[in-house]
Design a protein around this motif. Sequence first.
Motif, PDB file in Angstrom:
ATOM      1  N   ALA A  50       1.059  -1.162   0.089  1.00 27.50           N
ATOM      2  CA  ALA A  50      -0.030  -0.059   0.123  1.00 27.50           C
ATOM      3  C   ALA A  50       0.794   1.118  -0.068  1.00 27.50           C
ATOM      4  O   ALA A  50       0.517   2.261  -0.793  1.00 27.50           O
ATOM      5  N   ASP A  51       1.847   1.041   0.762  1.00 30.83           N
ATOM      6  CA  ASP A  51       2.826   2.398   0.978  1.00 30.83           C
ATOM      7  C   ASP A  51       3.660   2.651  -0.400  1.00 30.83           C
ATOM      8  O   ASP A  51       3.947   3.796  -0.697  1.00 30.83           O
ATOM      9  N   MET A  52       3.799   1.545  -1.242  1.00 29.40           N
ATOM     10  CA  MET A  52       4.586   1.529  -2.508  1.00 29.40           C
ATOM     11  C   MET A  52       3.397   2.417  -3.310  1.00 29.40           C
ATOM     12  O   MET A  52       3.731   3.241  -4.287  1.00 29.40           O
ATOM     13  N   PHE A  53       2.456   1.995  -3.280  1.00 34.44           N
ATOM     14  CA  PHE A  53       1.307   2.493  -4.280  1.00 34.44           C
ATOM     15  C   PHE A  53       1.126   4.029  -3.872  1.00 34.44           C
ATOM     16  O   PHE A  53       1.212   4.893  -4.921  1.00 34.44           O
ATOM     17  N   SER A  54       1.303   4.620  -2.702  1.00 30.16           N
ATOM     18  CA  SER A  54       1.052   5.705  -2.486  1.00 30.16           C
ATOM     19  C   SER A  54       2.338   6.608  -2.801  1.00 30.16           C
ATOM     20  O   SER A  54       2.305   7.945  -3.468  1.00 30.16           O
ATOM     21  N   SER A  55       3.475   5.968  -2.777  1.00 28.35           N
ATOM     22  CA  SER A  55       4.896   6.570  -2.886  1.00 28.35           C
ATOM     23  C   SER A  55       4.830   6.481  -4.747  1.00 28.35           C
ATOM     24  O   SER A  55       5.349   7.681  -5.362  1.00 28.35           O
ATOM     25  N   LEU A  56       4.487   5.760  -5.419  1.00 25.73           N
ATOM     26  CA  LEU A  56       4.185   6.054  -6.933  1.00 25.73           C
ATOM     27  C   LEU A  56       3.402   7.311  -7.261  1.00 25.73           C
ATOM     28  O   LEU A  56       3.853   7.815  -7.973  1.00 25.73           O
ATOM     29  N   ILE A  57       2.256   7.378  -6.546  1.00 26.04           N
ATOM     30  CA  ILE A  57       1.460   8.563  -6.925  1.00 26.04           C
ATOM     31  C   ILE A  57       2.198   9.710  -6.423  1.00 26.04           C
ATOM     32  O   ILE A  57       2.242  10.845  -7.148  1.00 26.04           O
ATOM     33  N   GLU A  58       2.727   9.936  -5.340  1.00 18.91           N
ATOM     34  CA  GLU A  58       3.552  11.050  -4.794  1.00 18.91           C
ATOM     35  C   GLU A  58       4.650  11.435  -5.829  1.00 18.91           C
ATOM     36  O   GLU A  58       5.036  12.528  -6.174  1.00 18.91           O
ATOM     37  N   LEU A  59       5.504  10.287  -6.103  1.00 25.90           N
ATOM     38  CA  LEU A  59       6.630  10.496  -7.067  1.00 25.90           C
ATOM     39  C   LEU A  59       6.043  10.985  -8.452  1.00 25.90           C
ATOM     40  O   LEU A  59       6.899  12.057  -9.274  1.00 25.90           O
ATOM     41  N   THR A  60       5.161  10.694  -8.928  1.00 27.59           N
ATOM     42  CA  THR A  60       4.325  11.225 -10.228  1.00 27.59           C
ATOM     43  C   THR A  60       4.049  12.508 -10.097  1.00 27.59           C
ATOM     44  O   THR A  60       4.359  13.383 -11.140  1.00 27.59           O
ATOM     45  N   ILE A  61       3.552  12.804  -8.968  1.00 27.62           N
ATOM     46  CA  ILE A  61       3.049  14.178  -8.803  1.00 27.62           C
ATOM     47  C   ILE A  61       4.387  15.141  -8.685  1.00 27.62           C
ATOM     48  O   ILE A  61       4.590  16.185  -9.239  1.00 27.62           O
ATOM     49  N   LEU A  62       5.493  14.677  -8.100  1.00 26.60           N
ATOM     50  CA  LEU A  62       6.642  15.344  -7.681  1.00 26.60           C
ATOM     51  C   LEU A  62       7.400  15.559  -9.215  1.00 26.60           C
ATOM     52  O   LEU A  62       7.901  16.481  -9.492  1.00 26.60           O
ATOM     53  N   LEU A  63       7.391  14.352 -10.059  1.00 25.83           N
ATOM     54  CA  LEU A  63       7.827  14.556 -11.481  1.00 25.83           C
ATOM     55  C   LEU A  63       7.294  15.758 -12.165  1.00 25.83           C
ATOM     56  O   LEU A  63       7.947  16.498 -12.957  1.00 25.83           O
ATOM     57  N   GLY A  64       5.971  15.801 -12.242  1.00 26.55           N
ATOM     58  CA  GLY A  64       5.264  16.918 -12.929  1.00 26.55           C
ATOM     59  C   GLY A  64       5.437  18.253 -12.235  1.00 26.55           C
ATOM     60  O   GLY A  64       5.772  19.247 -12.957  1.00 26.55           O
ATOM     61  N   CYS A  65       5.755  18.321 -10.906  1.00 28.86           N
ATOM     62  CA  CYS A  65       5.943  19.691 -10.423  1.00 28.86           C
ATOM     63  C   CYS A  65       7.472  20.037 -10.832  1.00 28.86           C
ATOM     64  O   CYS A  65       7.622  21.326 -11.187  1.00 28.86           O
ATOM     65  N   GLY A  66       8.427  19.097 -10.827  1.00 27.52           N
ATOM     66  CA  GLY A  66       9.579  19.500 -11.400  1.00 27.52           C
ATOM     67  C   GLY A  66       9.580  19.918 -12.876  1.00 27.52           C
ATOM     68  O   GLY A  66      10.252  20.913 -13.172  1.00 27.52           O
ATOM     69  N   LEU A  67       8.860  19.562 -13.659  1.00 23.50           N
ATOM     70  CA  LEU A  67       8.940  19.741 -15.083  1.00 23.50           C
ATOM     71  C   LEU A  67       8.158  20.951 -15.076  1.00 23.50           C
ATOM     72  O   LEU A  67       8.671  21.841 -15.965  1.00 23.50           O
ATOM     73  N   LEU A  68       7.225  21.579 -14.386  1.00 25.18           N
ATOM     74  CA  LEU A  68       6.844  22.969 -14.054  1.00 25.18           C
ATOM     75  C   LEU A  68       7.729  23.757 -13.837  1.00 25.18           C
ATOM     76  O   LEU A  68       7.762  25.179 -14.343  1.00 25.18           O
TER      77      LEU A  68
END
Length: 265
Positions: free
Chosen positions: A115-133
């Motif tokens: 479950a925590d890896m699932f949440s980590s994937l979501i968080e890392l995806t959002i972080l990647l998007g923010c980094g691109l911004l």
Amino acid sequence: MMAVLGRARWAVTDGWVVGRANMINWRRNPGLIFYCMMFPIMTVVFGYVFGSAMSVAGGGDYREFLMPGLFGQAMMFGVVTSMLAVTSAVSRGVTDRFRSMPMAQSGVALGRSFADMFSSLIELTILLGCGLLVGWRWHEGPGKALAALGLLLLWRYSLIWVGIYLGLLLPPEAAGAAYVPLLPLTMLANTFVSPEKMPGWLGAIAEWNPLSSTVSACRELFGNPGVTGGSWVAEHAIELAVAWPVLLLVLFVPLSVRRYRTLSR
């Protein structure tokens, strides 16, 4: 051999069931999703406010230097999320209910890690998007970028088991205060500043911080600035980015399972 494989299959199956139950809790508790989004939003603000005022050892754009550090820091902060989830389950009696069921002893801890890896994937995806911004990019091709993301997730998975063990060991109030010692640990690394710019003794400590190895390896694989040589640690960042998490897993997976078995005894 067949008996060992059977027990392993049993543990994974039970772990998947428990993991799905924990993931469903995400849908029923939108506050958890909001909490995971706050750090990426702060990342955007941090990048815009400080990006033009900082310099990088060896030259380069500070935002591109910063983002791998923030990726690694976010994965490390996740240890507190795991601790809080485990202490909450213990205090509410959820863990005791699982212990009374005919399921693999390691299944509950394994499910928590899923479950925590699932949440980590979501968080890392959002972080990647923010980094691109904020202007961050990778420059070494998709293969190396995926390898860097794999190292970040390996780092996170090893820390999940640290969080599970500490969550089974500590009371909820202690788990909630875990950010206090954790923040200096994430700062005393190459997250925001290169160790070369620190005083000698402080730079040596920061360089040997396991977080620094993951961050340095990601900068190298992403092709971001801040990759420096000259020391054994810096020249073997990728190897250490694998070795440190593996060492944590070897230590804390059996410790967590053993602690779960002896809980409340």
